[in-house]
Enzyme design. Structure first.
Site, PDB file in Angstrom:
ATOM      1  N   TYR A 157      71.178   8.884 -19.254  1.00  0.00           N
ATOM      2  CA  TYR A 157      71.447   9.456 -20.329  1.00  0.00           C
ATOM      3  C   TYR A 157      71.604   8.600 -21.579  1.00  0.00           C
ATOM      4  CZ  TYR A 157      71.163  13.789 -17.656  1.00  0.00           C
ATOM      5  OH  TYR A 157      70.560  14.664 -16.627  1.00  0.00           O
ATOM      6  N   TYR A 191      68.275  10.086 -10.318  1.00  0.00           N
ATOM      7  CA  TYR A 191      69.092   9.026 -10.710  1.00  0.00           C
ATOM      8  C   TYR A 191      70.429   9.470  -9.983  1.00  0.00           C
ATOM      9  CZ  TYR A 191      71.210  12.935 -13.510  1.00  0.00           C
ATOM     10  OH  TYR A 191      72.085  13.970 -14.105  1.00  0.00           O
ATOM     11  N   ARG A 212      70.857  12.325  -7.491  1.00  0.00           N
ATOM     12  CA  ARG A 212      70.533  13.721  -8.027  1.00  0.00           C
ATOM     13  C   ARG A 212      69.244  13.707  -8.074  1.00  0.00           C
ATOM     14  NH1 ARG A 212      72.491  17.543 -11.894  1.00  0.00           N
ATOM     15  NH2 ARG A 212      72.243  18.952  -9.879  1.00  0.00           N
ATOM     16  N   HIS A 215      65.407  16.424 -12.749  1.00  0.00           N
ATOM     17  CA  HIS A 215      65.664  17.629 -13.471  1.00  0.00           C
ATOM     18  C   HIS A 215      65.436  17.657 -15.064  1.00  0.00           C
ATOM     19  CE1 HIS A 215      69.753  15.897 -12.881  1.00  0.00           C
ATOM     20  NE2 HIS A 215      69.913  16.406 -13.979  1.00  0.00           N
ATOM     21  N   HIS A 217      67.574  19.532 -18.158  1.00  0.00           N
ATOM     22  CA  HIS A 217      68.721  20.482 -18.231  1.00  0.00           C
ATOM     23  C   HIS A 217      68.205  21.379 -19.347  1.00  0.00           C
ATOM     24  CE1 HIS A 217      72.244  18.239 -16.365  1.00  0.00           C
ATOM     25  NE2 HIS A 217      71.375  17.468 -16.575  1.00  0.00           N
TER      26      HIS A 217
HETATM   27  C1  BEZ Z   1      73.823  15.820 -14.416  1.00  0.00           C
HETATM   28  O1  BEZ Z   1      73.675  15.418 -15.566  1.00  0.00           O
HETATM   29  O2  BEZ Z   1      73.096  16.455 -14.010  1.00  0.00           O
HETATM   30  C2  BEZ Z   1      75.173  15.678 -13.876  1.00  0.00           C
HETATM   31  C3  BEZ Z   1      75.685  14.329 -13.567  1.00  0.00           C
HETATM   32  C4  BEZ Z   1      76.758  14.070 -12.974  1.00  0.00           C
HETATM   33  C5  BEZ Z   1      77.510  15.009 -12.425  1.00  0.00           C
HETATM   34  C6  BEZ Z   1      76.922  16.159 -12.524  1.00  0.00           C
HETATM   35  C7  BEZ Z   1      75.588  16.610 -13.041  1.00  0.00           C
HETATM   36 FE    FE Z   2      71.380  15.682 -15.197  1.00  0.00          FE
END
Ligand code: BEZ
Ligand code: FE
Length: 286
Positions: A157, A191, A212, A215, A217
């Site tokens: 990010y 990521y 993760r 995705h 957000h």
């Molecule tokens: C996210 O940005 O998706 C995220 C990152 C770390 C922990 C939970 C969500």
């Molecule tokens: Fe995220």
């Protein structure tokens, strides 16, 4: 009270809460003490283990600052964030489900015109996102505020870079009179959550990975409707069934269609492969 024993200590602590002015705080702390004590009894917690736990929480505190929220990562990886989200946002079928907020939202995202570029120079193949915001009866929700944010091709990010002059891969849009919106961004990739701190070491010690699935957000707000905090996940991602923070819902998985170079949805001719993503959001009410 004197001579508190291992059998009477739980009641002794709870009795001290009797004078709490805030009844909800008293109930929360009473339940927390009961569960903490039950945990220590059930596991026959040793002093060395208790001290290691205190050391771990101390490290979590030390690494936390205004850019790095290790306590949220801890809550996320222990499934607490998703549990709290799920029990506070139960939705009947047909309404868009909520998922974890995560630590990478920023209040200072730029306003983006319809069709505008959210990527702002972030690395990654182009992705054209189109969608709508509707209510449970299918009526368009006009003028909804749509916040989007995502990681770049390197899985980072903007706030994880120290040298960026302006926000990237995030923006705020509005749905039009038909409830529709569209913008250009970059394709999301899977990521790892930040894992160079105590939470990362905890995951490793537990034989868990920090990844993760890819995705995008969304946070959508509209007058008269419940605010929605969610993601759209990329179908086919190899981490969909092992998300480090347990955020995946089947209803939020969508195909991100890859196209060869050529005519793009914005009327341009893309010299590079690009993706399209279509997703419709349904907001609940009160
Ligand atoms: C996210 O940005 O998706 C995220 C990152 C770390 C922990 C939970 C969500
Ligand atoms: Fe995220």
């Amino acid at each position: 009270m004197r001579n508190v024993t291992e059998d009477t200590i739980t009641g002794a602590v709870i009795a001290r809460h009797a004078g709490a002015a805030d009844a909800r705080l008293r109930d929360l702390m009473t339940s927390l003490v009961q569960h903490l004590h039950a945990f220590a009894r059930e596991t026959r917690l040793t002093e060395a283990e208790w001290f290691a736990g205190i050391g771990f929480l101390t490290e979590v505190g030390h690494i936390t600052d205004d850019k790095r929220q290790e306590f949220i990562l801890l809550s996320d990886t222990l499934g607490l964030s998703m549990l709290v989200t799920a029990q506070n946002h139960r939705k009947p079928p047909g309404f868009t489900e909520a998922t974890v907020f995560g630590p990478f939202f920023s209040e200072s995202a730029p306003q983006i015109d319809p069709g505008g570029d959210v990527g702002q120079g972030a690395t990654g193949e182009p992705c054209y996102v189109r969608g709508s915001v509707r209510d449970g009866a299918g009526a368009p929700v006009a003028g909804a505020e749509i916040n989007v944010w995502q990681a770049d091709a390197d899985g980072r990010y903007d706030m994880q870079y120290t040298d960026l002059a302006a926000p990237r891969a995030r923006g705020v849009l509005r749905s039009d009179a038909d409830g529709r919106f569209h913008f250009k961004s970059i394709v999301a990739e899977s990521y790892p959550i930040p894992h160079d701190g105590p939470v990362g070491r905890m995951l490793e010690a537990l034989g868990r990975h920090p990844w993760r699935p890819a995705h995008l957000h969304f946070m959508i707000k509209a007058n008269g409707h419940d605010s929605l905090i969610t993601h759209v996940f990329r179908n086919g991602d190899k981490y969909l069934d092992s998300d480090a923070v347990f955020g995946v819902r089947q209803s939020l998985i969508q195909d991100w269609v890859r196209h060869e170079p050529g005519p793009a949805p914005d009327g341009s001719v893309s010299p590079v492969p690009f993706h399209t993503l279509d997703f419709d959001f349904v907001l609940s009410r009160g």
